[in-house]
Write an enzyme that holds these catalytic residues in place. Structure first.
Site, short mmCIF file in Angstrom:
data_model
loop_
_atom_site.label_atom_id
_atom_site.label_comp_id
_atom_site.label_asym_id
_atom_site.label_seq_id
_atom_site.Cartn_x
_atom_site.Cartn_y
_atom_site.Cartn_z
N ASP A 11 30.50 9.05 -29.23
CA ASP A 11 29.13 9.08 -28.71
C ASP A 11 28.61 7.65 -28.62
OD1 ASP A 11 26.62 10.18 -27.86
OD2 ASP A 11 25.82 9.87 -29.86
N SER A 12 27.51 7.46 -27.90
CA SER A 12 26.90 6.13 -27.83
C SER A 12 26.33 5.73 -29.19
CB SER A 12 25.77 6.15 -26.80
OG SER A 12 24.77 7.05 -27.22
N GLY A 44 21.76 6.13 -21.90
CA GLY A 44 21.06 6.95 -20.91
C GLY A 44 20.15 6.23 -19.95
N CYS A 74 28.69 13.35 -26.09
CA CYS A 74 27.55 12.67 -25.47
C CYS A 74 27.42 13.24 -24.06
CB CYS A 74 27.85 11.18 -25.43
SG CYS A 74 26.66 10.19 -24.50
N CYS A 186 20.96 16.41 -24.75
CA CYS A 186 21.39 15.11 -25.26
C CYS A 186 21.63 15.31 -26.75
CB CYS A 186 20.28 14.07 -25.04
SG CYS A 186 20.59 12.51 -25.93
N THR A 187 22.78 14.88 -27.23
CA THR A 187 23.13 15.19 -28.62
C THR A 187 22.20 14.51 -29.63
OG1 THR A 187 24.88 13.50 -28.47
CG2 THR A 187 25.53 15.80 -28.17
N1 DGL Z 1 23.97 11.24 -27.23
C1 DGL Z 1 23.84 10.80 -25.87
C2 DGL Z 1 23.71 12.01 -24.93
O1 DGL Z 1 24.03 13.11 -25.35
C3 DGL Z 1 22.72 9.80 -25.81
C4 DGL Z 1 22.82 8.87 -24.70
C5 DGL Z 1 22.17 7.52 -24.89
O2 DGL Z 1 22.76 6.69 -25.58
O3 DGL Z 1 21.15 7.29 -24.25
O4 DGL Z 1 23.37 11.89 -23.78
#
Ligand code: DGL
Length: 262
Positions: A11-12, A44, A74, A186-187
């Site tokens: 994930d980010s 995002g 993500c 969004c997680t």
């Molecule tokens: N957890 C990412 C998602 O589900 C977040 C994205 C972000 O870093 O903006 O989209």
């Protein structure tokens, strides 16, 4: 004894931990690798090309480890890269899908509408547009970008007045009595689930796609005979290619998992 191959989560930042949390309930005997690209979060609000390059770099690093499956935990990275990743690599790669289908099915029955929340990039991408086109025959789905929640989550600021006021302001744009379901696409948003429930009228369900992703993971591992259901589980935690000490990782995860338990 050689350690069993791990299931990697990408994930980010910390959002994918909400998906790992779900995996730990269903597959408690697996080894895991968690990769948070926190140095480059949030994704995002970046361009598609930037996200594509960041994900590619991270996935190349992750696949250099002893991995049997990769979860792109993500929604933003899934929207932009999943097809490309599946073409480039042979191990099972599982992405996120916002729970639009169950939300539409339920809301159609109740004659209510649906709000899909996600990052601006996820909402702009073809992948979500195609999903909505496939399932939203009655045109009951509306979209709401919530870019400010991701930095708040990365700072560890969850149950705050700022988060509450932000969500109240954003949802004030809708006539909420018309709506039956809010989808967390969004997680990172899942850490704020309680606040969503608090500020929304009680007839609105707040749902996410985490269970679906892990059901998918289990099915794929079973089909490929890759399930590990004996022994003990280990989690390695990386922040943008740097492994963090196990004791620090455990502390960090313990604190965040606690939020998800309530
Ligand atoms: N957890 C990412 C998602 O589900 C977040 C994205 C972000 O870093 O903006 O989209």
């Amino acid at each position: 004894m050689e350690r069993e191959k791990a299931i990697a989560f990408f994930d980010s930042g910390i959002g994918g931990l909400t998906v790992l949390f779900e995996a730990l309930q269903t597959l408690p005997k697996e080894n895991y690798l968690y990769f948070a690209d926190s140095k480059n979060a949030p994704y995002g609000i970046k361009s598609k090309e930037e996200v594509h390059n960041l994900v590619k770099k991270a996935v190349d690093f992750i696949l250099g480890k002893d991995i049997k499956a990769l979860i792109i935990a993500c929604n933003t990275a899934t929207s932009v890269t999943i097809e490309d990743l599946r073409k480039s690599y042979s191990i099972p790669i599982i992405g996120m899908e916002p729970a639009v289908k169950p939300a539409v099915e339920k809301s159609e029955q109740n004659h209510k509408r649906v709000i899909v929340t996600a990052t601006p990039l996820t909402l702009k991408e073809e992948k979500l547009k195609n999903l909505i086109e496939r399932v939203d025959n009655e045109h009951i789905v509306d979209l709401l970008p919530l870019p400010e929640l991701v930095p708040m989550a990365e700072e560890g600021k969850f149950n705050t007045i700022r988060a509450k006021e932000y969500l109240k302001r954003e949802f004030a744009k809708f006539e909420l009595s018309d709506y039956g379901t809010v989808v967390l696409g969004c997680t990172h948003f899942i850490f704020f689930k309680k606040i969503f429930q608090e500020i929304l009228p009680s007839h609105i369900d707040v749902i996410d796609g985490n269970k679906g992703t892990i059901t998918n993971l289990k099915r794929i591992l079973t089909e490929k005979n890759l399930l590990n259901d004996s022994g003990s589980s280990n989690i390695e935690y990386f922040i943008s290619m740097e492994k963090i000490p196990d004791s620090e990782a455990s502390k960090r995860m313990e604190g965040l998992f606690k939020i998800l338990k309530h």
